[in-house]
Design an enzyme around this catalytic site. Structure first.
Site, PDB file in Angstrom:
ATOM      1  N   ASN A  25      24.119 -21.091 -65.301  1.00  0.00           N
ATOM      2  CA  ASN A  25      23.963 -22.278 -64.964  1.00  0.00           C
ATOM      3  C   ASN A  25      25.162 -22.923 -64.040  1.00  0.00           C
ATOM      4  O   ASN A  25      25.947 -23.130 -64.637  1.00  0.00           O
ATOM      5  CB  ASN A  25      23.553 -23.360 -65.894  1.00  0.00           C
ATOM      6  CG  ASN A  25      23.292 -24.772 -65.531  1.00  0.00           C
ATOM      7  OD1 ASN A  25      23.416 -24.987 -64.350  1.00  0.00           O
ATOM      8  ND2 ASN A  25      23.266 -25.737 -66.481  1.00  0.00           N
ATOM      9  N   GLU A  42      22.777 -32.941 -69.530  1.00  0.00           N
ATOM     10  CA  GLU A  42      23.316 -33.591 -68.582  1.00  0.00           C
ATOM     11  C   GLU A  42      22.276 -34.368 -67.799  1.00  0.00           C
ATOM     12  O   GLU A  42      22.603 -35.447 -67.237  1.00  0.00           O
ATOM     13  CB  GLU A  42      24.129 -32.741 -67.498  1.00  0.00           C
ATOM     14  CG  GLU A  42      25.337 -32.202 -68.331  1.00  0.00           C
ATOM     15  CD  GLU A  42      25.888 -30.752 -67.909  1.00  0.00           C
ATOM     16  OE1 GLU A  42      25.688 -30.307 -66.536  1.00  0.00           O
ATOM     17  OE2 GLU A  42      26.709 -30.081 -68.594  1.00  0.00           O
ATOM     18  N   GLU A  44      21.248 -25.937 -76.951  1.00  0.00           N
ATOM     19  CA  GLU A  44      22.554 -26.517 -76.432  1.00  0.00           C
ATOM     20  C   GLU A  44      23.245 -27.655 -77.142  1.00  0.00           C
ATOM     21  O   GLU A  44      22.694 -28.860 -76.599  1.00  0.00           O
ATOM     22  CB  GLU A  44      22.451 -26.599 -74.965  1.00  0.00           C
ATOM     23  CG  GLU A  44      22.064 -25.348 -73.999  1.00  0.00           C
ATOM     24  CD  GLU A  44      22.545 -25.397 -72.793  1.00  0.00           C
ATOM     25  OE1 GLU A  44      23.158 -24.701 -72.454  1.00  0.00           O
ATOM     26  OE2 GLU A  44      22.246 -26.476 -72.056  1.00  0.00           O
ATOM     27  N   GLY A  46      30.941 -27.587 -72.298  1.00  0.00           N
ATOM     28  CA  GLY A  46      32.124 -27.816 -71.353  1.00  0.00           C
ATOM     29  C   GLY A  46      33.224 -28.242 -72.327  1.00  0.00           C
ATOM     30  O   GLY A  46      34.373 -28.786 -71.633  1.00  0.00           O
ATOM     31  N   SER A  81      29.944 -23.508 -74.230  1.00  0.00           N
ATOM     32  CA  SER A  81      30.997 -22.843 -74.406  1.00  0.00           C
ATOM     33  C   SER A  81      31.097 -21.313 -74.684  1.00  0.00           C
ATOM     34  O   SER A  81      31.811 -20.944 -75.508  1.00  0.00           O
ATOM     35  CB  SER A  81      32.046 -23.525 -75.163  1.00  0.00           C
ATOM     36  OG  SER A  81      32.222 -24.787 -74.800  1.00  0.00           O
TER      37      SER A  81
HETATM   38  P1  13P Z   1      29.575 -24.590 -70.829  1.00  0.00           P
HETATM   39  O1  13P Z   1      29.066 -22.885 -70.767  1.00  0.00           O
HETATM   40  O2  13P Z   1      30.465 -24.778 -69.466  1.00  0.00           O
HETATM   41  O3  13P Z   1      29.790 -24.885 -72.167  1.00  0.00           O
HETATM   42  O4  13P Z   1      27.915 -25.077 -70.286  1.00  0.00           O
HETATM   43  C1  13P Z   1      26.478 -24.882 -71.183  1.00  0.00           C
HETATM   44  C2  13P Z   1      25.560 -25.292 -70.545  1.00  0.00           C
HETATM   45  O5  13P Z   1      25.364 -26.409 -70.119  1.00  0.00           O
HETATM   46  C3  13P Z   1      24.639 -24.494 -69.851  1.00  0.00           C
HETATM   47  O6  13P Z   1      23.380 -24.908 -69.448  1.00  0.00           O
END
Ligand code: 13P
Length: 252
Positions: free
Chosen positions: A9, A95, A168, A174, A214
């Site tokens: 992503n 998000e 997630e 993140g 992450s």
């Molecule tokens: P990160 O791997 O940056 O934590 O993001 C995960 C994510 O939101 C994938 O959709």
């Protein structure tokens, strides 16, 4: 045996030249046992689809609207994604559920998008996950169960083959904080149980459930070796060809 699936992503990152360069570098990943899907920003979707054409790597949109056309300024339809070379769409990312003051996406809207996207012939990755406050209040299973039941309402048993779930945990996205493999496996097993109760055990065993939050080359192998973890949805680490390739290599 469920086929592993690793998604990249890219969120709101890259420019045309870097998007094409990264997609080209990832072409070899399309010929392995693991399914690989890239989610570039909409404006680069066609460039990325062109760059990976014939390699076996798939491309998807990061969102779509629930209507095919109309007066929805700034929106993109499932039909447009398909027309631009996408096979997949990512729906219900936290998000999008959380941001955009006043109009965070609800599970009922996500359900309308999912129903429409599957009808158009796209495959979908549906994201679910709890916030840290919900986890600390012991509400993780309630939240996941509610998001799954509402987002997947009315999807026929035949269409479930085109649906992947991404677990997630919002607090792991993140932040560098990954759920422990045991914590992630617990949530995945719970999600598989909900799917079994919504349809049947056969569908629960067939549906792929990815972990996201992450994920990096250094923690992928342990996460991906868990019984109910069938792949990963990768954010930050998907922007590096070497890092992403190492995660794909770690997939069972
Ligand atoms: P990160 O791997 O940056 O934590 O993001 C995960 C994510 O939101 C994938 O959709």
């Amino acid at each position: 045996m469920r086929k592993s699936i690793i998604g990249g992503n890219w969120k709101m990152n890259m420019r045309a030249s870097s998007a094409k360069e990264l997609a080209s570098a990832l072409r070899p990943l399309g010929s392995g046992d693991c399914e690989v899907v890239l989610f570039p920003p909409f404006v680069y979707l066609k460039d990325v689809a062109d760059a990976v054409r014939g390699s076996g790597v798939h491309v998807g949109g990061q969102n779509c609207h629930s209507e095919p056309d109309g007066a929805f300024t700034g929106e993109i339809s499932a039909e447009m994604l398909k027309d631009s070379g996408a096979d997949y769409v990512l729906l219900g990312h936290s998000e999008r559920r959380a941001y955009h003051d006043g109009w965070g996406e609800s599970s009922s809207w996500i359900n309308a998008k999912l129903t429409h996207a599957l009808g158009v012939g796209l495959k979908a990755i549906l994201c679910v996950g709890e916030t840290i406050a919900e986890r600390e209040a012991g509400r993780t299973n309630d939240v996941l169960g509610g998001q799954l039941r509402q987002s997947l309402a009315g999807i026929s048993a035949e269409r479930t083959i085109d649906v992947v779930i991404a677990y997630e945990p919002v607090w792991a996205i993140g932040t560098g904080k990954t759920a422990t493999p045991q914590m992630a496996e617990g949530a995945h097993a719970f999600i598989r149980g909900v799917i079994g109760r919504m349809w049947d055990e056969g569908i629960a065993q067939q549906m792929r459930i990815q972990y996201g939050g992450s994920v990096k080359a250094s923690n992928a192998r342990e996460l991906l070796s868990q019984t109910d973890i069938d792949g990963a949805l990768v954010g930050g680490a998907s922007l590096s060809a070497d890092e992403f390739a190492a995660i794909v290599k770690a997939a069972k």
